[in-house]
Design an enzyme around this catalytic site. Structure first.
Site, mmCIF file in Angstrom:
data_model
loop_
_atom_site.group_PDB
_atom_site.id
_atom_site.type_symbol
_atom_site.label_atom_id
_atom_site.label_comp_id
_atom_site.label_asym_id
_atom_site.label_seq_id
_atom_site.Cartn_x
_atom_site.Cartn_y
_atom_site.Cartn_z
ATOM 1 N N HIS A 59 143.386 59.952 65.880
ATOM 2 C CA HIS A 59 144.007 59.609 67.156
ATOM 3 C C HIS A 59 144.101 58.090 67.265
ATOM 4 C CE1 HIS A 59 143.021 63.569 69.494
ATOM 5 N NE2 HIS A 59 143.402 63.818 68.240
ATOM 6 N N GLU A 61 143.233 55.981 69.558
ATOM 7 C CA GLU A 61 142.028 55.300 70.022
ATOM 8 C C GLU A 61 140.977 55.220 68.930
ATOM 9 O OE1 GLU A 61 143.669 57.689 73.596
ATOM 10 O OE2 GLU A 61 143.536 57.912 71.415
ATOM 11 N N CYS A 89 141.378 61.610 75.133
ATOM 12 C CA CYS A 89 140.852 62.973 75.051
ATOM 13 C C CYS A 89 139.325 62.886 74.926
ATOM 14 C CB CYS A 89 141.469 63.700 73.859
ATOM 15 S SG CYS A 89 140.806 63.168 72.256
ATOM 16 N N CYS A 92 138.128 60.992 71.768
ATOM 17 C CA CYS A 92 138.340 59.543 71.833
ATOM 18 C C CYS A 92 137.399 58.899 72.833
ATOM 19 C CB CYS A 92 139.794 59.243 72.169
ATOM 20 S SG CYS A 92 140.919 59.776 70.853
#
Length: 162
Positions: A59, A61, A89, A92
């Site tokens: 992801h 992040e 999320c 993250c």
């Protein structure tokens, strides 16, 4: 909290959003971008690379935190700010907490992400359940066998705390 477009934070958020567009154009993954800022400087940035890396943890992040940690030569990003094009999320958010990020700023919300097909509500719900009741059941097993490795860690004089 909404800040004026002229606030210093706006430049960092705009960069996160630009990265989301860049990643989307590259076909690297979902429409997400993130930057890590320390002392007013970007020290890590990325867009979502889940598809290009075939890595469900890539992801934006997490990738930005990884880049910042390499840049800072530390797994602790104490005082850092994470700017994300969308609300992080649970994975993250946990990565930011492990990295000791001091503040998170986000543009889109989890509702915006859900509307685009990225609904993480199930993950939020799963974490509230006891391990054995989750969608992917988790059960303790051979706990006594695992304890010696923790004891060995505690006995190391050179250990670093997370």
């Amino acid at each position: 909290m909404t800040l004026p477009d002229s606030a210093p934070q706006a430049r960092f958020m705009q960069r996160a959003i630009e990265l989301a567009h860049e990643g989307l154009a590259q076909g690297a993954g979902g429409p997400f971008g993130a930057v890590v800022v320390m002392q007013g400087q970007i020290v890590g940035e990325s867009y979502n690379r889940v598809l290009s890396r075939l890595d469900p943890t890539a992801h934006a992040e997490v990738e930005a935190i990884r880049a910042a940690s390499r840049e800072q030569q530390s797994c602790h990003l104490i005082g850092a700010e994470l700017y994300a094009s969308c609300e992080p999320c649970p994975m993250c958010l946990a990565a930011a907490q492990w990295a000791r990020v001091g503040r998170i700023w986000f543009a889109g919300t989890r509702a915006d992400a859900a509307r685009a097909g990225f609904d993480d509500a199930q993950f939020h719900e799963q974490f509230a359940l006891p391990p054995a009741s989750r969608q992917i059941p988790a059960r303790e097993f051979l706990r006594e066998s695992a304890r010696p490795v923790f004891d060995a860690w505690l006995a190391r004089p050179d250990r670093s705390s997370y």
